[in-house]
Design a protein around this motif. Sequence first.
Motif, PDB file in Angstrom:
ATOM      1  N   SER A 242       0.831  -1.208   0.000  1.00  0.00           N
ATOM      2  CA  SER A 242       0.000   0.000   0.000  1.00  0.00           C
ATOM      3  C   SER A 242       0.865   1.257   0.000  1.00  0.00           C
ATOM      4  N   SER A 243       1.998   1.205   0.688  1.00  0.00           N
ATOM      5  CA  SER A 243       2.906   2.352   0.715  1.00  0.00           C
ATOM      6  C   SER A 243       3.429   2.659  -0.679  1.00  0.00           C
ATOM      7  N   LEU A 244       3.789   1.622  -1.410  1.00  0.00           N
ATOM      8  CA  LEU A 244       4.358   1.811  -2.742  1.00  0.00           C
ATOM      9  C   LEU A 244       3.298   2.226  -3.760  1.00  0.00           C
ATOM     10  N   GLN A 245       2.045   1.890  -3.521  1.00  0.00           N
ATOM     11  CA  GLN A 245       0.969   2.410  -4.370  1.00  0.00           C
ATOM     12  C   GLN A 245       0.922   3.930  -4.263  1.00  0.00           C
ATOM     13  N   ALA A 246       1.102   4.434  -3.036  1.00  0.00           N
ATOM     14  CA  ALA A 246       1.122   5.880  -2.823  1.00  0.00           C
ATOM     15  C   ALA A 246       2.345   6.501  -3.488  1.00  0.00           C
ATOM     16  N   VAL A 247       3.493   5.845  -3.353  1.00  0.00           N
ATOM     17  CA  VAL A 247       4.725   6.332  -3.989  1.00  0.00           C
ATOM     18  C   VAL A 247       4.529   6.436  -5.500  1.00  0.00           C
ATOM     19  N   ASN A 248       3.944   5.413  -6.097  1.00  0.00           N
ATOM     20  CA  ASN A 248       3.718   5.408  -7.550  1.00  0.00           C
ATOM     21  C   ASN A 248       2.755   6.517  -7.968  1.00  0.00           C
ATOM     22  N   ALA A 249       1.727   6.760  -7.154  1.00  0.00           N
ATOM     23  CA  ALA A 249       0.768   7.822  -7.471  1.00  0.00           C
ATOM     24  C   ALA A 249       1.449   9.186  -7.470  1.00  0.00           C
ATOM     25  N   LEU A 250       2.335   9.403  -6.517  1.00  0.00           N
ATOM     26  CA  LEU A 250       3.061  10.672  -6.434  1.00  0.00           C
ATOM     27  C   LEU A 250       4.005  10.837  -7.624  1.00  0.00           C
ATOM     28  N   ARG A 251       4.668   9.753  -7.991  1.00  0.00           N
ATOM     29  CA  ARG A 251       5.555   9.817  -9.159  1.00  0.00           C
ATOM     30  C   ARG A 251       4.770  10.115 -10.434  1.00  0.00           C
ATOM     31  N   GLU A 252       3.624   9.464 -10.570  1.00  0.00           N
ATOM     32  CA  GLU A 252       2.803   9.684 -11.762  1.00  0.00           C
ATOM     33  C   GLU A 252       2.278  11.117 -11.823  1.00  0.00           C
ATOM     34  N   ALA A 253       2.173  11.758 -10.652  1.00  0.00           N
ATOM     35  CA  ALA A 253       1.719  13.150 -10.600  1.00  0.00           C
ATOM     36  C   ALA A 253       2.864  14.132 -10.860  1.00  0.00           C
ATOM     37  N   GLY A 254       4.071  13.590 -11.087  1.00  0.00           N
ATOM     38  CA  GLY A 254       5.198  14.437 -11.433  1.00  0.00           C
ATOM     39  C   GLY A 254       6.083  14.855 -10.282  1.00  0.00           C
ATOM     40  N   LEU A 255       5.896  14.257  -9.114  1.00  0.00           N
ATOM     41  CA  LEU A 255       6.744  14.581  -7.974  1.00  0.00           C
ATOM     42  C   LEU A 255       7.958  13.657  -7.926  1.00  0.00           C
ATOM     43  N   SER A 256       9.019  14.141  -7.310  1.00  0.00           N
ATOM     44  CA  SER A 256      10.226  13.346  -7.115  1.00  0.00           C
ATOM     45  C   SER A 256      10.212  12.788  -5.698  1.00  0.00           C
ATOM     46  N   VAL A 257      10.046  11.480  -5.574  1.00  0.00           N
ATOM     47  CA  VAL A 257       9.943  10.853  -4.252  1.00  0.00           C
ATOM     48  C   VAL A 257      11.348  10.543  -3.730  1.00  0.00           C
ATOM     49  N   ALA A 258      11.741  11.278  -2.691  1.00  0.00           N
ATOM     50  CA  ALA A 258      13.053  11.059  -2.090  1.00  0.00           C
ATOM     51  C   ALA A 258      13.096   9.741  -1.327  1.00  0.00           C
ATOM     52  N   GLY A 259      11.971   9.383  -0.712  1.00  0.00           N
ATOM     53  CA  GLY A 259      11.898   8.144   0.047  1.00  0.00           C
ATOM     54  C   GLY A 259      10.711   8.150   0.979  1.00  0.00           C
ATOM     55  N   LEU A 260      10.675   7.177   1.858  1.00  0.00           N
ATOM     56  CA  LEU A 260       9.545   6.982   2.768  1.00  0.00           C
ATOM     57  C   LEU A 260      10.073   6.719   4.168  1.00  0.00           C
ATOM     58  N   VAL A 261       9.406   7.273   5.160  1.00  0.00           N
ATOM     59  CA  VAL A 261       9.724   6.970   6.556  1.00  0.00           C
ATOM     60  C   VAL A 261       8.462   6.493   7.263  1.00  0.00           C
ATOM     61  N   ALA A 262       8.640   5.597   8.219  1.00  0.00           N
ATOM     62  CA  ALA A 262       7.510   5.035   8.954  1.00  0.00           C
ATOM     63  C   ALA A 262       7.901   4.844  10.407  1.00  0.00           C
ATOM     64  N   ILE A 263       6.912   4.631  11.233  1.00  0.00           N
ATOM     65  CA  ILE A 263       7.173   4.414  12.657  1.00  0.00           C
ATOM     66  C   ILE A 263       7.761   3.029  12.896  1.00  0.00           C
ATOM     67  N   PHE A 264       7.204   2.015  12.218  1.00  0.00           N
ATOM     68  CA  PHE A 264       7.545   0.631  12.559  1.00  0.00           C
ATOM     69  C   PHE A 264       7.512  -0.261  11.331  1.00  0.00           C
ATOM     70  N   THR A 265       8.385  -1.249  11.308  1.00  0.00           N
ATOM     71  CA  THR A 265       8.357  -2.272  10.265  1.00  0.00           C
ATOM     72  C   THR A 265       8.447  -3.658  10.898  1.00  0.00           C
ATOM     73  N   TYR A 266       7.748  -4.611  10.280  1.00  0.00           N
ATOM     74  CA  TYR A 266       7.870  -6.003  10.721  1.00  0.00           C
ATOM     75  C   TYR A 266       9.178  -6.629  10.241  1.00  0.00           C
ATOM     76  N   GLY A 267       9.841  -5.986   9.308  1.00  0.00           N
ATOM     77  CA  GLY A 267      11.139  -6.475   8.847  1.00  0.00           C
ATOM     78  C   GLY A 267      11.069  -7.639   7.884  1.00  0.00           C
ATOM     79  N   PHE A 268       9.965  -7.748   7.151  1.00  0.00           N
ATOM     80  CA  PHE A 268       9.850  -8.839   6.181  1.00  0.00           C
ATOM     81  C   PHE A 268      10.810  -8.628   5.009  1.00  0.00           C
ATOM     82  N   ASP A 269      11.408  -9.732   4.548  1.00  0.00           N
ATOM     83  CA  ASP A 269      12.249  -9.668   3.349  1.00  0.00           C
ATOM     84  C   ASP A 269      11.444  -9.158   2.152  1.00  0.00           C
ATOM     85  N   GLN A 270      10.163  -9.527   2.117  1.00  0.00           N
ATOM     86  CA  GLN A 270       9.310  -9.123   0.998  1.00  0.00           C
ATOM     87  C   GLN A 270       9.219  -7.599   0.892  1.00  0.00           C
TER      88      GLN A 270
END
Length: 217
Positions: free
Chosen positions: A134-162
Motif C-alpha cells: 500500500s505504501s508503494l501504491q502511494a509512492v507510484n501515485a506521487l511519481r505519476e503526478a510528477g513529484l520526485s519521491v526522495a523516500g519513505l519513513v515510517a514508525i515501525f516495520t515487521y522487517g519482512f524480506d518481501q
Amino acid sequence: MYNKSDIELKVAEFLLQIKAVKLQPNNPFTWASGWKSPIYCDNRITLSHPSVRTYIRQKLAQQIQEEFGAVDVIAGVATAGIPQGVLVAQELGLPFIYVRAKAKEHGTGSLIEGELIEGQRVVVIEDLISTGKSSLQAVNALREAGLSVAGLVAIFTYGFDQADENFAAAKCRYSTLSNYSALIDYAAEHSFIAQNDIDLLNKWRENPAEWGKEVLS
C-alpha cells in the motif's frame, strides 16, 4: 547524528507501554490477508498520548533530515499516515499533501489531496510497513503526478524480506524509527513476553504465511 539503536528501543518501549503493539504468540491475531500473527500493531494509539506523539513527530522529522536532506513537501498515506504526516510537516514547516487509497468517486476524482507542484521533492510518511504494497501504491501515485519521491519513513516495520524486495524493485528508499527485532529484544528484556515465547515470535517473521499452520496444528 542520532543514535538509531536508542531510538529503535525507545519507540519499541512506547509502543508496548501504551499497548499500540500487542503480542499474543499463543493466541494469534488474524490479519486481513488471512495470515495468523502473534503481533498486532496499531500506531494510531500513539496519537492519544501527547508525549509519545511528540517524540515520534520529532524523530520522524529528524530522520527525514538525516536520511533525505531538504525536501519540498510531506505526503501522508491514507489513512494512518495522514495524522503522522501532518505532525511531521508542521515540525518541519513544510506543505502537506496526502494520497488516498483510491481516487474519489465524485467531484474532482482526486487521488492526491492538497496543493502540489510538478518536480517537488517529497518524502512519504507511513505508520507501519508490512509488505510495503500500500505504501508503494502511494509512492507510484506521487511519481505519476510528477513529484520526485526522495523516500519513505515510517514508525515501525515487521522487517519482512518481501518489504525490502518490494521497495528495492520500486527503487524507493525507506527507513523506520523501530522494527520487529528491536521490539522483541525490548519485550523479552522487560518481561512483556515469556522467554519461551521468543522462538515462536522469531519463527513468525521468517515465514509469516505458514507460521499459523504450525502453531495451530
